[in-house]
Design an enzyme around this catalytic site. Sequence first.
Site, short mmCIF file in Angstrom:
data_model
loop_
_atom_site.label_atom_id
_atom_site.label_comp_id
_atom_site.label_asym_id
_atom_site.label_seq_id
_atom_site.Cartn_x
_atom_site.Cartn_y
_atom_site.Cartn_z
N GLU A 121 5.63 -3.23 0.92
CA GLU A 121 5.64 -3.04 -0.54
C GLU A 121 4.90 -1.74 -0.81
O GLU A 121 3.67 -1.70 -0.80
CB GLU A 121 4.94 -4.21 -1.23
CG GLU A 121 5.67 -5.54 -1.10
CD GLU A 121 6.89 -5.64 -2.02
OE1 GLU A 121 7.02 -4.83 -2.96
OE2 GLU A 121 7.71 -6.54 -1.78
N GLY A 155 1.94 2.49 5.39
CA GLY A 155 3.05 1.58 5.69
C GLY A 155 3.75 1.96 6.99
O GLY A 155 4.12 1.10 7.79
N CYS A 173 1.47 0.19 -9.19
CA CYS A 173 2.53 0.74 -8.33
C CYS A 173 3.81 1.00 -9.10
O CYS A 173 4.57 1.89 -8.75
CB CYS A 173 2.79 -0.20 -7.16
SG CYS A 173 3.26 -1.85 -7.65
N GLY A 199 0.83 -1.20 0.00
CA GLY A 199 0.00 0.00 0.00
C GLY A 199 0.85 1.24 0.00
O GLY A 199 2.00 1.22 -0.45
N ALA A 256 2.99 4.64 1.38
CA ALA A 256 4.05 4.82 2.38
C ALA A 256 3.46 5.35 3.70
O ALA A 256 3.89 4.94 4.78
CB ALA A 256 5.10 5.78 1.85
P1 NAD Z 1 -3.43 2.24 1.26
O1 NAD Z 1 -2.15 2.43 1.98
O2 NAD Z 1 -4.47 3.29 1.37
O3 NAD Z 1 -4.15 0.88 1.72
C1 NAD Z 1 -3.46 -0.35 1.78
C2 NAD Z 1 -4.13 -1.24 2.81
O4 NAD Z 1 -4.04 -0.63 4.08
C3 NAD Z 1 -5.60 -1.53 2.57
O5 NAD Z 1 -5.85 -2.91 2.80
C4 NAD Z 1 -6.31 -0.66 3.57
O6 NAD Z 1 -7.52 -1.22 4.03
C5 NAD Z 1 -5.32 -0.58 4.69
N1 NAD Z 1 -5.42 0.69 5.43
C6 NAD Z 1 -5.83 1.88 4.94
N2 NAD Z 1 -5.77 2.82 5.92
C7 NAD Z 1 -5.34 2.19 7.03
C8 NAD Z 1 -5.07 2.63 8.37
N3 NAD Z 1 -5.27 3.89 8.76
N4 NAD Z 1 -4.62 1.71 9.27
C9 NAD Z 1 -4.41 0.42 8.88
N5 NAD Z 1 -4.66 -0.03 7.64
C10 NAD Z 1 -5.11 0.83 6.72
O7 NAD Z 1 -3.00 1.97 -0.25
P2 NAD Z 1 -3.93 1.74 -1.51
O8 NAD Z 1 -4.65 3.01 -1.81
O9 NAD Z 1 -4.72 0.48 -1.35
O10 NAD Z 1 -2.83 1.47 -2.64
C11 NAD Z 1 -2.16 2.50 -3.30
C12 NAD Z 1 -0.73 2.60 -2.86
O11 NAD Z 1 -0.14 1.32 -2.77
C13 NAD Z 1 0.13 3.34 -3.87
O12 NAD Z 1 1.08 4.13 -3.20
C14 NAD Z 1 0.83 2.23 -4.62
O13 NAD Z 1 2.03 2.60 -5.24
C15 NAD Z 1 1.05 1.24 -3.52
N6 NAD Z 1 1.19 -0.10 -4.09
C16 NAD Z 1 2.37 -0.74 -3.96
C17 NAD Z 1 2.52 -1.99 -4.52
C18 NAD Z 1 3.82 -2.76 -4.44
O14 NAD Z 1 3.82 -3.93 -4.78
N7 NAD Z 1 4.91 -2.16 -4.01
C19 NAD Z 1 1.46 -2.57 -5.20
C20 NAD Z 1 0.27 -1.89 -5.27
C21 NAD Z 1 0.12 -0.65 -4.71
#
Ligand code: NAD
Length: 453
Positions: free
Chosen positions: A208, A191, A242, A186, A188
């Site tokens: 990731e 993360g 991503c 997800g 940063a």
């Molecule tokens: P996100 O960080 O919003 O969400 C990722 C996960 O975290 C989801 O399952 C969500 O339910 C959970 N989450 C959201 N808010 C949370 C919180 N406050 N506390 C705990 N968990 C929480 O990311 P997204 O919008 O789903 O994805 C987009 C981002 O992910 C982009 O930056 C993209 O580059 C990155 N990404 C990276 C990869 C990789 O393989 N490196 C792959 C896909 C996406």
Amino acid sequence: MAENMVQTARAAFQTGKTKSVEFREKQLRGLLKLFEENTSTIVDVLAQDLHKSKQEVVILEMEMLIYDLKYMLDNLQDWAKPDRPSKTFPNWLDSLSIIKEPYGVVLIIGAWNYPFLLSLGPFIGAIAAGNCVILKPSEISSSSAKFMVDTLPKYLDNECYQVYYGGPAETTELLQHKFDYIFFTGSASIGKLVHAAANKYLTPTTLELGGKSPVYIDASANIEVVAKRLLWGKWINAGQTCIAPDYILCSKEVEKKFLAVAKNILKDWYKDNPKESPDFCRIINDKHFQRLSNLIKSGSIGIGGKTDPKDRFIEVTVLVDVKPTDAIMQEEIFGPILPIVSVNDAYEAIKFINEKDKPLAMYIFSNKKKDVRLILNNTSSGGVCVNDVIMHFAVPSLPFGGVGNSGMGSYHGKQSFDTFTHKRSCLYKNLGLLGEKLCSGRYPPYSASKISI
Ligand code: NAD
């Protein structure tokens, strides 16, 4: 609910059943069967979530997972065996091994853009390594997440592998519990929250994440081939990838040629009205549509630029005359907009890239090996692909992951097995008198004759 799930998984792990390689193979075969029996439903749920076309679902989600499952099944017996490292003289009577242990209960948190690939990819590695898993797919791609909640239990052991449905509040609750490994995909910013929660129990974590993945094109590259590869990689999933090429660095001369060629290719692919094309995805939700509609105001339009909020449609858009200080250059775009920033040469490109966080991917299009080496030697990124985009992700022998702000740790192929495996070093000493004599130099009384320097 979260507490019950974690307790169930921990109790299941303690029975020792996941230590059996045959048990793990049975689960992986279960997942293969899930794909065989549910192809059309998976295509449907991804169309609901992202308007994904069948071809993108098949090549970018299902085929990669099926390949991964088969690769794991072919190699698991071998990878799970202890390694026998080489011995040094004091150990020549002993036995040395590196035992492959599962960590225990693993939490996998997925992202919405490739809901199956990014949840089940690490899930396969965690199962193969012998862990119990709680999988938390993204609630934003809700049809895919609900499918996983309903369908995975039909094909897998229900105590060892569970799917948890929820958003930020539920995930925060889940993260209060102790896990033995956390794998997060997800942004940063989230993360960092996950990493902080893991820190409470010193839980090892893979992150990731994303970032702005640059593309450098020089005048030596065949612009027809460059444009085709680059445009495909940018517009799969409407740029919500991503490792999508985030921005181009090139000279004004290359930009002019690129725009002319790109216009023709896009017309060929999406015809005069791309909104009607069945091949083009939509923006996942209104929040992201609004964010992207603001970013499109940077620079001036080179290609495209039309949007439709009702349908969350954003046309394939190339922006020119973009300044490094423009809004679009301050964050990961994650949508179908491609800005071009002018640079005169590879040195300027290197300087530009190094002023930003280390990206997840870097792309270089050039026929000049010396310039490619120059860029490789003077920059850093999670991965790099020369003369193509995205395709390094699909090579199972290349570990996939970020560095710095784009993440930590990696997976894919054998690296997925290794990520979820604790390598336990074991020295098995001989109790015989000869062995005892060999190591007797360590005992007091100490003397100069017992040490070598
Ligand atoms: P996100 O960080 O919003 O969400 C990722 C996960 O975290 C989801 O399952 C969500 O339910 C959970 N989450 C959201 N808010 C949370 C919180 N406050 N506390 C705990 N968990 C929480 O990311 P997204 O919008 O789903 O994805 C987009 C981002 O992910 C982009 O930056 C993209 O580059 C990155 N990404 C990276 C990869 C990789 O393989 N490196 C792959 C896909 C996406």
